[in-house]
Scaffold this motif. Structure first.
Motif, short mmCIF file in Angstrom:
data_model
loop_
_atom_site.label_atom_id
_atom_site.label_comp_id
_atom_site.label_asym_id
_atom_site.label_seq_id
_atom_site.Cartn_x
_atom_site.Cartn_y
_atom_site.Cartn_z
N ILE A 178 -25.11 -9.46 65.19
CA ILE A 178 -24.88 -8.68 63.97
C ILE A 178 -23.58 -9.13 63.31
N ILE A 179 -23.67 -9.50 62.05
CA ILE A 179 -22.50 -9.88 61.26
C ILE A 179 -22.34 -8.88 60.12
N GLN A 180 -21.17 -8.29 60.02
CA GLN A 180 -20.92 -7.29 58.99
C GLN A 180 -20.32 -7.92 57.74
N GLY A 181 -20.83 -7.52 56.58
CA GLY A 181 -20.30 -8.00 55.32
C GLY A 181 -20.13 -6.87 54.32
N PHE A 182 -19.48 -7.16 53.21
CA PHE A 182 -19.13 -6.21 52.14
C PHE A 182 -17.89 -5.39 52.55
N GLY A 183 -16.81 -5.63 51.86
CA GLY A 183 -15.63 -4.78 52.04
C GLY A 183 -14.72 -5.17 53.17
N ILE A 184 -14.81 -6.40 53.67
CA ILE A 184 -13.95 -6.83 54.77
C ILE A 184 -12.71 -7.50 54.19
N PHE A 185 -11.58 -6.82 54.26
CA PHE A 185 -10.36 -7.39 53.69
C PHE A 185 -9.12 -7.10 54.53
N LYS A 186 -9.28 -6.38 55.66
CA LYS A 186 -8.13 -6.05 56.50
C LYS A 186 -8.45 -6.34 57.96
N PRO A 187 -7.46 -6.82 58.74
CA PRO A 187 -7.67 -7.09 60.16
C PRO A 187 -8.15 -5.87 60.94
N SER A 188 -7.65 -4.70 60.60
CA SER A 188 -8.03 -3.49 61.34
C SER A 188 -9.52 -3.21 61.23
N GLN A 189 -10.13 -3.54 60.10
CA GLN A 189 -11.57 -3.36 59.93
C GLN A 189 -12.33 -4.24 60.92
N ILE A 190 -11.88 -5.47 61.05
CA ILE A 190 -12.55 -6.42 61.94
C ILE A 190 -12.47 -5.95 63.38
N ASN A 191 -11.28 -5.59 63.81
CA ASN A 191 -11.09 -5.17 65.20
C ASN A 191 -11.93 -3.95 65.52
N TYR A 192 -12.00 -3.01 64.59
CA TYR A 192 -12.81 -1.80 64.79
C TYR A 192 -14.29 -2.16 64.96
N SER A 193 -14.81 -3.00 64.08
CA SER A 193 -16.22 -3.36 64.11
C SER A 193 -16.58 -4.19 65.34
#
Length: 269
Positions: free
Chosen positions: A208-223
């Motif tokens: 699963i690859i998440q897209g739309f609205g990814i602009f901060k490192p914290s979002q990546i780590n959470y997902s």
């Protein structure tokens, strides 16, 4: 083993998710576009998602639309896009390369001809942004003929039947939308739907690859710690290009910093 499989296997060993930049082919001009793509690879991109310029990009917000307009100034055609990808592939044999496009472009180029050109230029996957799963049969069939991974979008409101079908047929990875709407309009963190992630995992989906609205490192780590295998970030990268298009040194410096920070955030616990 195919490129996506190799990439995910390698990243799993390292306990990392994939960071995949998205940008429009031909922005700011063909020569600089190639240099930007090479720079992203050399500074930590795990794969590429490359957009073919299209005059009516329904899924894209103003940042991506402006990028498309810049590429159109240099008459970037589908043929030119495939030539650019071919040149990238000659230099970087192992990195997965995906195309993001729209149905009309594929139809106008001829479905078989489009996937054939994907094959000979070194493309690994095709994501058609405005293609409903229910109308995808001919595209999926043709992608299998030419050994191209057909990527399907998983909307945030998908029901179980759609999740099961997407899990069975999306190859390479599944593109999980963070939210509905168009790209580049984020003003706050968007969290993925945990129930959908768990269902996709239950159905043994592709990564699963998440897209739309990814602009901060914290979002990546959470997902990543929810079980997502990676993220695609486009508008944030294209914005750096747009804001620094008259100062290439500054542009490349800012791109380096952004890629390294975002890639570091893909480490999971």
């Amino acid at each position: 083993m195919k490129r996506y499989q190799k990439m995910f296997k390698k990243l799993n060993i390292k306990k990392q998710g994939a960071f995949i930049p998205f940008l429009i082919l031909g922005d700011i001009n063909p020569e600089i576009s190639i240099k930007i793509i090479e720079h992203l690879i050399l500074n930590g991109a795990d794969a590429l998602e490359l957009g073919i310029p299209f005059s009516d990009p329904l899924a894209d917000g103003i940042i991506v639309q402006n990028s498309i307009l810049r590429s159109f100034k240099y008459n970037i055609t589908i043929k030119k896009c495939f030539e650019m990808i071919y040149n990238i592939r000659k230099k970087f044999n192992n990195i997965p390369i995906g195309i993001l496009t729209y149905t009309n472009l594929v139809f106008n180029n001829g479905i078989k001809n489009f996937y054939y050109n994907c094959k000979i230029s070194g493309v690994d996957s095709v994501l058609i942004a405005d293609l409903p799963y229910e109308e995808s049969k001919i595209f999926l069939k043709t992608s299998l003929i030419y050994d191209i991974k057909q990527i399907f979008i998983c909307p945030p409101n998908s029901n179980n039947n759609l999740l099961r079908e997407i899990s069975s047929n999306s190859k390479g990875y599944i593109y999980l939308l963070s939210r509905s709407g168009v790209t580049g309009t984020e003003k706050k963190n968007i969290k993925p739907n945990i129930k959908i992630i768990n269902k996709l995992i239950e159905y043994n989906s592709a990564p699963i690859i998440q897209g739309f609205g990814i602009f901060k490192p914290s979002q990546i780590n959470y997902s990543i710690n929810l079980g997502i295998s990676g993220v695609i970030s486009g508008s944030a990268i294209i914005k750096i290009i747009e804001q620094n298009q008259k100062n290439y040194f500054k542009m490349f410096k800012k791109l380096t910093k952004f890629i390294k920070i975002m890639k570091k955030a893909t480490l999971y616990d």
